[in-house]
Structure formats: structure tokens, C-alpha cells
Write an enzyme that holds these catalytic residues in place. Structure first.
Site, PDB file in Angstrom:
ATOM      1  CB  CYS A  94      17.279 -25.353  53.541  1.00 47.19           C
ATOM      2  SG  CYS A  94      17.597 -22.950  53.096  1.00 47.19           S
ATOM      3  CG  HIS A 130      16.936 -21.532  49.409  1.00 48.66           C
ATOM      4  ND1 HIS A 130      16.029 -22.261  50.207  1.00 48.66           N
ATOM      5  CD2 HIS A 130      16.711 -20.781  48.833  1.00 48.66           C
ATOM      6  CE1 HIS A 130      15.498 -21.719  50.557  1.00 48.66           C
ATOM      7  NE2 HIS A 130      15.355 -20.376  50.373  1.00 48.66           N
ATOM      8  CG  ASP A 175      10.800 -21.190  30.482  1.00 47.45           C
ATOM      9  OD1 ASP A 175       9.871 -20.615  29.849  1.00 47.45           O
ATOM     10  OD2 ASP A 175      11.816 -20.599  29.710  1.00 47.45           O
ATOM     11  CB  CYS A 234      14.002 -24.262  53.380  1.00 47.45           C
ATOM     12  SG  CYS A 234      14.624 -25.091  51.587  1.00 47.45           S
ATOM     13  CB  CYS A 280      16.789 -26.795  49.619  1.00 48.67           C
ATOM     14  SG  CYS A 280      17.809 -25.418  50.514  1.00 48.67           S
ATOM     15  CG  ASP A 309      12.360 -21.459  23.949  1.00 46.93           C
ATOM     16  OD1 ASP A 309      11.367 -21.371  22.821  1.00 46.93           O
ATOM     17  OD2 ASP A 309      12.785 -20.546  25.300  1.00 46.93           O
TER      18      ASP A 309
END
Lengths: 403, 403
Positions: free
Chosen positions: B328, B354, B285, B323, B325, B110
Site C-alpha cells: 500500500c 498486506h 495461527d 495502510c 504495508c 505444530d
């Protein structure tokens, strides 16, 4: 667990919650260093071992895979802290501490005795126990020997520890040391009476400050009880290394033929560990390697690096050449120095991974040298090389403010 | 890079730093949603895509393996912040941003334009550029369009972005929007003139606030320049979702036949992304998913969970059943709730893993549905289900305080 007047070690029974074997190693002159293996219900621990500290059921900034990667075999959690938050009954309902924190390896819980020193301004000691003013909400909490055991049986670590009354070893009068030590003995017996969980080991704690006769009395008193292991408490405080060594030599000489593991509470800097292994200690814990890491101090075989120093901002090398840790495998000193200055969360994890890897690899090197009969030579070499690693981040700092 | 008066897309040349292809997908009524693939020098990016934000060359609390595990394909870093600390020349000397942060996948930077809004109290804008008072030491920093390009060429992301002058879309007068938009166009030409690095793409930024005619003019002005991609700026601020959608519809209608990727800057909540994909946007983003995670808010298909709520302290279930991740797969809601209350560092990493997994899987689901021609149905279903996930942590919060 029944009381007895004579040393009885649980290692001889088949129902023992842990089993400790000292290796048959080459004779080495001038050292009591020994290696061994502690079998627990959650796997083996090779000694001498350093235990990372996870006060709140988390070794700060690391997950269980990180802990396995750094080489942790057993970790320590804190009875007092977990009883206050989130509560031991809650953890018990959730399946116990191992399940709660997803750590399927051995755990030892510190009894709360250390908080007698670290929370000295917010507790009152009577014969019955310690009354803490909660560090969270100010409420009063009666921590008796029986309650310390109740909490630990609910948490479910492989190894529980008696409630004791440590005192600052150097700053305390002989009278204070004697009183606290005698009380620690009475509390040890109450803990043994209270302890019922057959799958959990219980360690007693030897006190006695820096007074040789009180240390000797305490060693004999605690060793005469049927504990599964023996903690050496009231050190790693304000004493000098020489004072500590003198106290350790008193204790270990009396335990020469005692087959139980010896755990010196609160010691964490490399040279201090080296000296205590030399004295005959098997187990250690300290927040020191992790805390100094979070402050930006990284340990290497050549000494300490303070990553806040501007010269590291342009240094493309890893913190330690050849180190197997996540930090050194992946990033430069320059990147870590940037993260430290920017207060980025990743810095805490990377630096902690490194220092714990360093200290655990340090212990592995020591263990191997004991097996090879070359520990005395290694000790000379490490003392020469590690001079720069100790110092400002000494153990007294490490223990005094730890939890 | 030569200027031209007509739209010229770099995708047609063999030396293009990036290559973007829109998939040939089934016709779907009532949506401009499209999927595609952006080829960069550091690998492909499948669109529509969400880019996690690593302002200081680190996505807060995560390491590169975590980022790969959550499914990040491209991340964003910040030109202004990195120029101030640790300095772009330093990063260049260390081998560039990819090497510095050990991220061997695409990076977009950016430009610093967003700091025109986020650091509004400590900057002055002239025709020449923006003078920032450093958020670190108060020193003055002249950020011209040419300097923004110089910094980004030194950092070496795959995609650089022009310096622009965004304004709060709802709170700004038409006169202010018009002035900032015209200046953004002049700065865009200066950025193109300044940009020399052939292996780096350069995206222009469309402004124009919420005024349909100014948005249209800006779209045509920026699209007429030979940028490799088109950012849609000045949204994800204080506007309503309906106002944002109206502005997007103006922009995308004019870009219908433009083959370049469209990147809406600063948007991050699930329903907002869904609507913007529907409008025809390819890239996004935001710090939002990570920031709300650090505050203890976890996103699930059924809505938001505030882990500070006491009811989670006893909840043995994972945050989201099934999930993939780290959180989880490993831990209960009870454990995370404990870590959050204890301000433990591990909480930040687990919660961030997560929420980023959630939003990236959300985008994958959207992408698949576009390929299958079922996006309109998915949109209805997700809107119904995701109602609880948006709200308090809206994008305006996400962007306004992000960096």
C-alpha cells in the site's frame, strides 16, 4: 525528430533527452573498453552497465527496493508484452511506466523486435511490420514501426528503441540476413519519423548478422541517422563467442569517433560481458542471471553453484563469502538449498538478488579497472577465475527463450 | 518434566522456559477477552496474537525483514514437514530453526497432529502413534508422541506442542471423538514424559470435538498436566461459528483461573478471531490470510477485494488507504492487479505482506481496546464493518487444506 543524411548526435543539443559522456581514462593497449556516464531524466547511469530485465514491468521476484539494493541503475521493460498486458494506454493513464512500477530511475524499453525471434512461431513479417498472434489470447496484433513508437511514447521510458527484424545470426542465410537488415534500416527511418516525444531518447538498432560487410553497412546506415544511442542487435543468439567478437569488432571500429552509447542487446553471462566491454560496448541486458537464479544456479567468483546438489543441504556457509546481497548477508547455502527443493517462493527472490548483485558488482569492478587503466590485467584475471561460471547457462539460452 | 495430578503451571518457577502474564485491565461486561504478555527466550509476544505460518521454515514469499515489517512477533513452523524435509537433525546441526531461517524471534512448532487430518488419506493411526506415508517420496514415517517431541527438541522452537489426534469436529461421530480425545490424553502424558529440554515450553492440546461433556473432560484432563500452555484443538474445521463458540465457552469457563496461555489452533479470518478473543483465547495461527493473498484476495477494513476483478486494472488507489504495508505504501491496485494476472512472483509477496499486516494490525486494535476497556464496543463495530471480509475464504478452508 527530423531525418538527416549525416550522423547527428543529440548529445550536442541542450534539449537532448539524454546526455552521454565517455570518461577520460588512461590509455590501455589492446582494448576498446571505455567507461562513461549516461544522464537521463531519471538520473545517471554509469557505464559499462548491465540492465536487469523487467519484461512485465517487474524484474521477476524483486521489488524496487530490492533492485536498488542489488545496484540496478537502469532496467529494461518490454514494449510488446506491456502493450498486450496490461496495455500501454492503461499505463499511460496511470502516469506512465515509472510511476506504475514505482521505479524512479531510468528505464529502457525493448521495442518488440526481439519477439520477432522469440515468438517466431506466432508472427508474420511484411514490409509494413510484424503481425503477432498474442501469446495470451491468440488475437492478432499489428506491430508496425510506428506502433512500436506509439506504444513506447505512451509507456514513457527514458529510452525507446526502434522496431527491428533480428534473425538467428548463425542459422540464417546471407540472403535472409541481408533482407532483414535492409528492412531494419527502412523501419529505423519510419521510427524516427514517428517519434515525437522530446523527453524520450530513441536508439537505433544495427543488424547484419555475422557477415562483416552487412554488419559494416548496417553500422553506417544506422549511425548516419540522428539516434540518441546505437543498439547492436542480432547477436547473443546462436553464434559462437568468436563470431560475436568478430561482428562487434566490425561495428565498434566504425563507431570509434561516434560519441553515442553502444548497447549490445541480450548478453548476460560474465565472460561474455567482459569480452563485449573489451570490444567497446557500454550497455547490456539479459534475463540470464535472473533466470538461472530461479533454477537454483548461483554465480560466484569461483564459478557456478547448483543449489539442487544435495551437498549444499548441509553447507552452513553463505553462497558467496563477503557478498553484500540479502541472501548472503542472511542465510546459508543449506537454507537456500532447502527452499529450492521445497519450491518455496522466497528462493526465487533470494537467488535473483544474489545473481543480479553478482553481475552488477562484476560490472562495477570492470568500470573501476577502466578508470584505473588496469582493465587488460583484470580481463586476464577474470577470464581465468570465471571459467566455471559460464557454460551451461550460456547467453544463447539466455536470449533465445527470454521473453 | 515431572507429571502431577493437579494443575501446575510452569510460570511459577524461575526456570520456566516461558512466562505469561495477563494484564490487569478494566472490567468489561459480557466478554472474557484478555490481553497479556508471553515472555520467551527469543523475546516477548503481546497477546492476543496471530502467528503467521511458516510450514517449511519460511512464511511463503516473505523474508524475516518482511515478517518484522508486517508486525509478526511469533511464527509457527511445522514439525512433520521439517522432519521430512530438510530433516530435523540437519536443522539441529545447522544451529536450530531460529538460526536456519534467520528468525531471531519466538517460534512455535505444530506437532504433526494437524497432518493427521490434512493428510488423512496417507496415514494410519494406532495406539503407538501415526504412520504417515511421506507426502514427498511415499516412504513410511512412524510419528509417535515421543518422536514428535524428539523432532521438536532438535528443531529448537521456543514452544513445542504435543502430538494429538484431532478429528473433523462436525463430521465425526461421538464415538470417534471420544476415542480420539482419550488417545490424545494418553499421548499428552507420553509427550510430557519424553520432553527434556528445559529451555523449551511444551503445550498440551485439548480435544473433545463439539460434545460439551467431552470438551469439558478433555479440558480438565489436559489442564491437570504441567504444560506451559494449553492448545484448543479439533476446531477451525467443519464446524459453524456458533458450534465453535459453544465449544470454546465450555473450555474457557473451566480455565477461568488457569494462568496459562490459551491457543486456538488453525483460526485465521478476522471475524473468527474477534469472536475467539471475545471467548478468552490468547493465541492463533492460520495459513488463511497468506493463502487467500496468494490467490489475489486482499483484506481491508471495508471488506475483501478480489484483485482478479477487471475493475482494479484501472484503479490508481492503494489497496487500503493509509495502510503501512509495502504494497500500500508503494503500489496501486492497478499494478497489483496486473501482477496477479501475469502470475508474477512479486504479487505473492506484496499481497501476503498486506494481508498479514492487516490481520496483525487487526489484533493490535483488539489488544488496545482490551487495555482501554472498550473491547465490547470495538467488537460491535468490527463485526459490522468486517462482514465483507469473511465468507468465501472461511477458516474451514483455511485449516482444512493448510499444510
Amino acid at each position: 525528430m527530423a531525418r538527416t543524411d549525416h550522423p547527428v548526435t543529440s548529445v550536442a543539443t541542450t534539449t537532448a533527452p539524454i546526455h552521454f559522456e565517455v570518461d577520460d581514462t588512461p590509455n590501455m593497449a589492446g582494448t576498446r573498453a571505455r567507461s562513461g556516464r549516461l544522464q537521463t531524466g531519471h538520473g545517471p547511469v554509469e557505464t559499462p552497465i548491465f540492465m536487469p530485465v523487467g519484461t512485465n514491468a517487474t524484474v521477476k521476484a524483486l521489488d524496487p527496493e530490492d533492485l536498488e539494493a542489488v545496484g540496478a541503475q537502469i532496467i529494461l521493460a518490454n514494449t510488446y508484452h506491456l502493450s498486450v498486458r496490461p496495455g500501454h494506454r492503461r499505463i499511460e493513464t496511470l502516469g506512465g511506466l515509472h510511476s506504475f512500477m514505482a521505479w524512479d530511475h531510468p528505464i529502457l524499453t525493448d521495442s518488440g523486435g526481439f519477439q520477432v525471434v522469440s515468438l517466431a512461431d506466432s508472427r508474420k513479417i511484411t514490409e509494413d511490420g510484424v503481425t503477432f498472434r498474442s501469446h495470451l489470447d491468440g488475437s492478432l496484433l499489428d506491430f508496425t514501426p510506428e506502433y512500436a513508437i506509439e506504444v513506447q511514447e505512451a509507456l514513457g521510458p527514458d529510452i525507446a528503441v526502434c522496431l527491428d527484424q533480428p534473425v538467428p545470426p548463425h542459422a540464417s542465410s546471407r540472403e535472409d540476413v541481408a533482407g532483414a537488415t535492409a528492412r531494419t534500416h527502412r523501419w529505423a527511418e519510419r521510427c524516427l519519423e514517428a517519434h515525437t516525444r522530446p523527453d524520450q531518447a530513441l536508439f537505433g538498432i544495427i543488424q547484419g548478422g555475422l557477415e562483416a560487410d552487412l554488419r559494416a553497412d548496417s553500422t553506417q546506415a544506422i549511425a548516419s541517422l540522428p539516434f540518441d544511442g546505437l543498439c547492436i542487435g542480432g547477436l547473443a543468439g546462436d553464434e559462437s563467442p568468436a563470431q560475436r567478437r568478430a561482428a562487434l569488432d566490425v561495428v565498434i571500429a566504425l563507431l570509434e569517433d561516434d560519441p553515442r552509447p553502444r548497447y549490445l542487446m541480450g548478453l548476460g553471462s560474465p565472460l561474455d560481458l567482459l569480452d563485449a566491454v573489451d570490444a567497446g560496448v557500454d550497455m547490456f541486458d539479459s534475463v540470464l542471471p535472473a533466470r538461472v537464479a530461479r533454477n537454483g544456479t548461483l554465480w560466484t567468483p569461483e564459478g557456478r553453484l547448483n543449489l539442487r546438489n544435495a551437498r549444499f543441504l548441509d553447507d552452513p556457509r553463505p553462497v558467496q563469502e563477503g557478498c553484500r546481497c540479502l541472501l548472503c548477508r542472511t542465510f546459508s547455502r543449506a537454507y537456500l538449498a532447502h527452499l529450492v527443493r521445497a519450491d518455496e517462493l522466497l528462493a526465487f527472490r533470494l537467488a535473483t538478488c544474489h545473481n543480479l548483485t553478482f553481475i552488477l558488482d562484476f560490472m562495477t569492478t570492470i568500470r573501476s579497472s577502466i578508470g584505473a587503466g588496469s582493465f587488460p590485467e583484470l580481463k586476464q584475471e577474470l577470464r581465468a577465475r570465471q571459467g566455471g561460471t559460464d557454460g551451461a547457462d550460456s547467453d544463447s539460452e539466455g536470449r533465445a527463450k527470454s521473453q
